[in-house]
Design an enzyme around this catalytic site. Structure first.
Site, mmCIF file in Angstrom:
data_model
loop_
_atom_site.group_PDB
_atom_site.id
_atom_site.type_symbol
_atom_site.label_atom_id
_atom_site.label_comp_id
_atom_site.label_asym_id
_atom_site.label_seq_id
_atom_site.Cartn_x
_atom_site.Cartn_y
_atom_site.Cartn_z
ATOM 1 N N SER A 119 -2.402 0.366 6.640
ATOM 2 C CA SER A 119 -2.065 -1.009 6.984
ATOM 3 C C SER A 119 -2.676 -1.949 5.951
ATOM 4 C CB SER A 119 -2.651 -1.342 8.364
ATOM 5 O OG SER A 119 -2.715 -2.739 8.549
ATOM 6 N N GLY A 153 8.869 0.330 9.063
ATOM 7 C CA GLY A 153 7.904 1.407 9.305
ATOM 8 C C GLY A 153 7.712 1.737 10.781
ATOM 9 N N HIS A 155 0.868 -1.184 0.000
ATOM 10 C CA HIS A 155 0.000 0.000 0.000
ATOM 11 C C HIS A 155 0.900 1.227 0.000
ATOM 12 C CE1 HIS A 155 1.125 0.008 4.184
ATOM 13 N NE2 HIS A 155 0.525 -1.154 4.386
ATOM 14 N N GLY A 176 1.836 3.131 2.219
ATOM 15 C CA GLY A 176 2.819 3.172 3.321
ATOM 16 C C GLY A 176 4.124 2.501 2.884
ATOM 17 N N HIS A 177 3.999 1.322 2.253
ATOM 18 C CA HIS A 177 5.210 0.632 1.765
ATOM 19 C C HIS A 177 5.908 1.469 0.693
ATOM 20 C CE1 HIS A 177 2.786 -3.080 2.937
ATOM 21 N NE2 HIS A 177 3.895 -3.223 3.640
#
Ligand code: PAF
Length: 289
Positions: free
Chosen positions: A190, A152, A39, A41-42
């Site tokens: 997440s 993260g 997602h 975030g990655h």
């Protein structure tokens, strides 16, 4: 944006050869270990590590050893084709996607354990979870030998444990913490957010709001720590959060509990279950003025 082609490697021997070749050319290599279902975030971690290195390796491996018997290992989202597309869009150089046999060949007997900071918080409801994480990350780091690895901030306990692991075991990789990314509505990004129904998501949004309130109350000396945490718990339960596994303040450096006063940079950390989905989040707290 023009996507590039991502080289895919599934065998550790081939990975070592590629990394050696890059190192011999004087290139710095960064690694972002993941379990896939990528997602934003990655992708932000990948963009962040690109600032520090010349080549980026992303690993995707859904690690059975870090899931408990009643957890979501079987149901954990696996979507390699979509992941490869996203990796190409952010110009990832290499995807390392080993099979379970490549990581845990028959006869595998080793367990890597970090003590003390793996107690409490996420470990209290997930016994053995961190041993699974430290065992697989030791293997991934030793297989790749990156100069830098990025984890993260959302899994702050995991980052702290993995930094300790690399220091204690003299693994020649600098372990760095990548910024926590939030979706537009404020929920910490997440892979498990896809399981939330729209109603559950509305309830889940109370988590970051409550953490922010606690940070403001403590930094502003408005309420004592215990009272602020208790009010937070009460509010979340009233809002529809089913279970609060922990809501605690810990020192950022070593995760020691903070109950009285903030004397050094600390964090409020939470794990809670909303609509059957376990969510975690955390925010930094500075010493009050
Ligand atoms: O944070 C994760 O996705 C996993 O715990 C990690 C670090 C990739 C180990 O399996």
């Amino acid at each position: 944006m023009i996507a590039s082609t991502v080289k895919i490697i599934r065998a550790k021997k081939e990975l070592r050869t590629q990394i050696k070749e890059w190192h011999m050319k004087g290139l710095r290599v960064g690694m972002v270990p993941t379990m896939g279902a990528l997602h934003h975030g990655h992708l932000s971690l990948i963009k962040e590590i690109q600032k520090h290195v010349d080549k980026v390796v992303v690993s995707i491996f859904v690690n059975p050893k870090q899931f408990g018997p009643n957890e979501d290992f079987d149901k954990y989202p696996r979507q390699e084709t979509a992941d490869i597309k996203k990796l190409a869009e952010v110009h990832t150089d290499l995807l390392y996607a080993p099979s379970a046999k490549e990581i845990y060949p028959e006869g595998f007997l080793t367990n890597v354990k970090v003590t003390k900071i793996t107690e409490g918080l996420c470990a209290s409801k997930r016994p053995g979870h961190f041993d699974g994480v430290t065992t697989v990350v030791t293997k991934l780091l030793l297989q790749c030998l990156p100069d830098v690895a990025l984890f993260g901030e959302k899994d702050f306990q995991q980052y702290t444990v993995l930094k300790q692991l690399a220091d204690d075991l003299d693994i020649p990789t600098e372990v760095m913490c990548g910024k926590l990314i939030r979706d537009e509505d404020g929920l910490a990004t997440s892979s498990r957010n896809v399981y939330l129904t729209p109603d559950a998501r509305q309830i889940a949004l109370e988590i970051p709001k409550t953490l922010k309130r606690i940070v403001d109350e403590i930094e502003g000396n408005i309420r004592p720590i215990e009272e602020s945490l208790n009010r937070g718990i009460e509010h979340l339960l009233k809002s529809g959060v089913k279970e609060i596994q922990y809501l605690e303040i810990r020192k950022s450096q070593n995760l020691e509990p903070v109950t009285d006063a903030i004397t050094e940079p600390s964090r409020v950390l939470i794990a809670a279950v909303v609509g059957g989905v376990r969510l975690i989040d955390n925010m930094p707290i500075q010493k009050p003025q």
